[in-house]
Scaffold this active site. Structure first.
Site, PDB file in Angstrom:
ATOM      1  N   SER A 173     -19.282 -13.147 -84.002  1.00 21.39           N
ATOM      2  CA  SER A 173     -19.723 -13.914 -82.834  1.00 21.39           C
ATOM      3  C   SER A 173     -20.162 -13.012 -81.688  1.00 21.39           C
ATOM      4  O   SER A 173     -20.833 -13.471 -80.763  1.00 21.39           O
ATOM      5  CB  SER A 173     -18.616 -14.860 -82.381  1.00 21.39           C
ATOM      6  OG  SER A 173     -17.353 -14.245 -82.468  1.00 21.39           O
ATOM      7  N   GLU A 174     -19.753 -11.740 -81.727  1.00 25.96           N
ATOM      8  CA  GLU A 174     -20.259 -10.739 -80.776  1.00 25.96           C
ATOM      9  C   GLU A 174     -20.139  -9.360 -81.403  1.00 25.96           C
ATOM     10  O   GLU A 174     -19.174  -9.062 -82.095  1.00 25.96           O
ATOM     11  CB  GLU A 174     -19.439 -10.703 -79.467  1.00 25.96           C
ATOM     12  CG  GLU A 174     -19.707 -11.819 -78.500  1.00 25.96           C
ATOM     13  CD  GLU A 174     -18.866 -11.693 -77.228  1.00 25.96           C
ATOM     14  OE1 GLU A 174     -18.591 -10.548 -76.791  1.00 25.96           O
ATOM     15  OE2 GLU A 174     -18.481 -12.738 -76.682  1.00 25.96           O
ATOM     16  N   ASN A 175     -21.124  -8.538 -81.094  1.00 24.71           N
ATOM     17  CA  ASN A 175     -21.154  -7.129 -81.470  1.00 24.71           C
ATOM     18  C   ASN A 175     -22.277  -6.586 -80.597  1.00 24.71           C
ATOM     19  O   ASN A 175     -23.299  -7.227 -80.451  1.00 24.71           O
ATOM     20  CB  ASN A 175     -21.482  -7.005 -82.967  1.00 24.71           C
ATOM     21  CG  ASN A 175     -21.616  -5.581 -83.483  1.00 24.71           C
ATOM     22  OD1 ASN A 175     -22.573  -5.244 -84.179  1.00 24.71           O
ATOM     23  ND2 ASN A 175     -20.647  -4.739 -83.171  1.00 24.71           N
TER      24      ASN A 175
END
Length: 467
Positions: free
Chosen positions: A363-365
């Protein structure tokens, strides 16, 4: 080598209401803890840029969604602002806010982009914080009501809901390490905040199930693998303790419906357990999720403590381990974070082996870089370092999927350069460059690369070294 991802893979990015909407004075939006803190201590914010100066999504949402389409997003995660929707946190809903969020959701769907909606992304309404924030069970009840209202208002179109984004961060920042408001340093209060956040999460999941809304509900956790310095038993114990406190304190309740016995024993030993009510256990068991969002930026490297604890100091996680700087590690010097691509594979493997292989997605990187103007070529930022960062992580993600992990997508932080808590615009993360003076938006090289990758559902890499 060509890396092809499963059919219907989610390609997109993530953002939050507070970091992008701006317009904090527009409509009837209530103040958040960030507005309060900024008014009290503006010097704690980079270049004294506060939350009112974020990237104007409130005014430019239609143009920004057109850019998401241009970047070939099929999904996009953002959050609703509790303080915008219910200005005092527990009273009347503001119709202007409902109209705004309806417009955003409808436009995303019209452009073929699935909205992934987070209910809470660090922005506690001021009135709720004045009641004690997550230390107060009244606020848990108010959150449950807020979640139910959101499901009723938008659940006919939103199919992917998330109760919290990185719930450990307000615990660490607000109650342990003094980098978020209310700047408390008290482990027991931190443990209470964490515990009540799990109850708030579970109460929202219960409301979702009772309402029989279409779609699915989950949570977004920042998972930071804890790697021991060595296989020495003392180092292994240190890594285990770090993992219990920073990962499993949320991972186990939302996937197993209960806390790890080791964690309970550890907190009991140090007399740091939060107060529990008899009905809590059943509530937590009801909080098991359909979908896990994984935010991964960096590993945590730990070793056993080399020195005795000062027993006069406040109890802290670091009583149980020391941070370890591994020689030769690859760094993002601007953020001070290690870049370790295999970490994403290790997270997925742990979930597959130890947690029943849940449905999940990245969901985030992301990679924040300072002064990207240095890399302008022909009017465009050539952020080849970001392309290298993303492709490096996607290779290890691909390996995890090939081994059977149920990872359904990859969202980058973030779509457009946005305001970052106390760092303001110091480090830029976006696929799209934001000129603060003119609000002009320009797609970076990485944005073009990502659009092509999404269109092809994969990418080619000439010098792959592990698959």
């Amino acid at each position: 080598m060509k890396y092809t991802f499963p059919e219907h893979f989610w390609w997109g990015s993530a953002s939050s209401a507070l970091q992008t909407e701006g317009g904090s004075q527009l409509g009837a939006r209530g103040e958040t803890t960030w507005d309060v803190w900024y008014s009290q201590q503006p010097t704690r914010f980079h270049q004294q840029v506060g939350p009112q100066d974020t990237s104007t999504f409130y005014q430019h949402w239609r143009e920004d969604i057109a850019l998401l389409k241009q970047l070939n997003h099929n999904s996009f995660r953002t959050s609703l602002s509790w303080a915008r929707l219910i200005p005092d946190g527990s009273g009347d809903v503001d119709p202007q806010a409902v109209a705004f969020y309806n417009s955003v959701i409808d436009e995303l769907l019209a452009q073929g982009i699935q909205p992934f909606i987070t209910l809470f992304h660090f922005d506690m309404p001021r009135v709720m914080q004045e009641l004690g924030g997550w230390e107060n069970r009244e606020v848990v009840a108010a959150f449950s009501r807020y979640a139910t209202l959101c499901f009723e208002l938008f659940g006919d179109r939103v199919r992917h809901w998330f109760t919290f984004n990185e719930p450990i961060v307000p615990v660490e920042g607000g109650y342990l390490y003094d980098f978020h408001y209310p700047n408390v340093v008290d482990f027991k209060r931190a443990a209470t905040v964490a515990y009540h956040t799990v109850l708030a999460h579970a109460s929202a999941v219960r409301a979702f199930r009772v309402g029989e809304y279409a779609g699915e509900i989950g949570i977004v956790l920042n998972l930071t693998p804890s790697y021991p310095r060595s296989q020495n038993p003392a180092d292994l114990t240190a890594a285990h303790h770090a993992d219990l406190l920073f990962n499993r304190s949320f991972l186990d309740p939302v996937l197993h419906g209960e806390y790890p016995a080791d964690l309970v024993a550890l907190l009991k030993h140090w007399d740091q357990l939060p107060a529990c009510q008899p009905e809590d256990k059943a509530m937590i068991a009801e909080g098991k999720i359909d979908l896990l969002g994984i935010n991964y930026y960096q590993p945590r490297r730990v070793k056993c403590r080399d020195s005795a604890v000062n027993l006069q100091s406040p109890f802290m996680p670091e009583w149980l381990f020391d941070n370890y700087e591994m020689p030769g590690r690859k760094m993002n010097p601007y953020r001070g974070w290690e870049i370790y691509e295999p970490g994403i594979y290790d997270i997925l493997t742990n979930l597959r082996v130890n947690y029943g292989n849940p449905r999940c997605f990245i969901s985030e990187n992301g990679m924040g870089v300072e002064d990207e103007q240095r890399f302008v070529e022909n009017g465009q930022i050539n952020d080849s370092y970001r392309i290298e960062f993303i492709s490096g992580h996607l290779k290890w993600l691909h390996k995890g999927i090939n081994e059977g992990c149920q990872c359904l997508g990859y969202h980058m932080w973030t779509f457009i350069d946005n305001w970052s808590w106390c760092n303001a615009y110091k480090n830029r993360y976006g696929f799209v460059q934001l000129d603060l003076a003119t609000q002009r938006r320009t797609v970076k090289k990485s944005g073009e690369w990502f659009a092509a990758t999404s269109a092809a559902n994969g990418f080619e890499d000439k010098d792959s070294d592990h698959d």
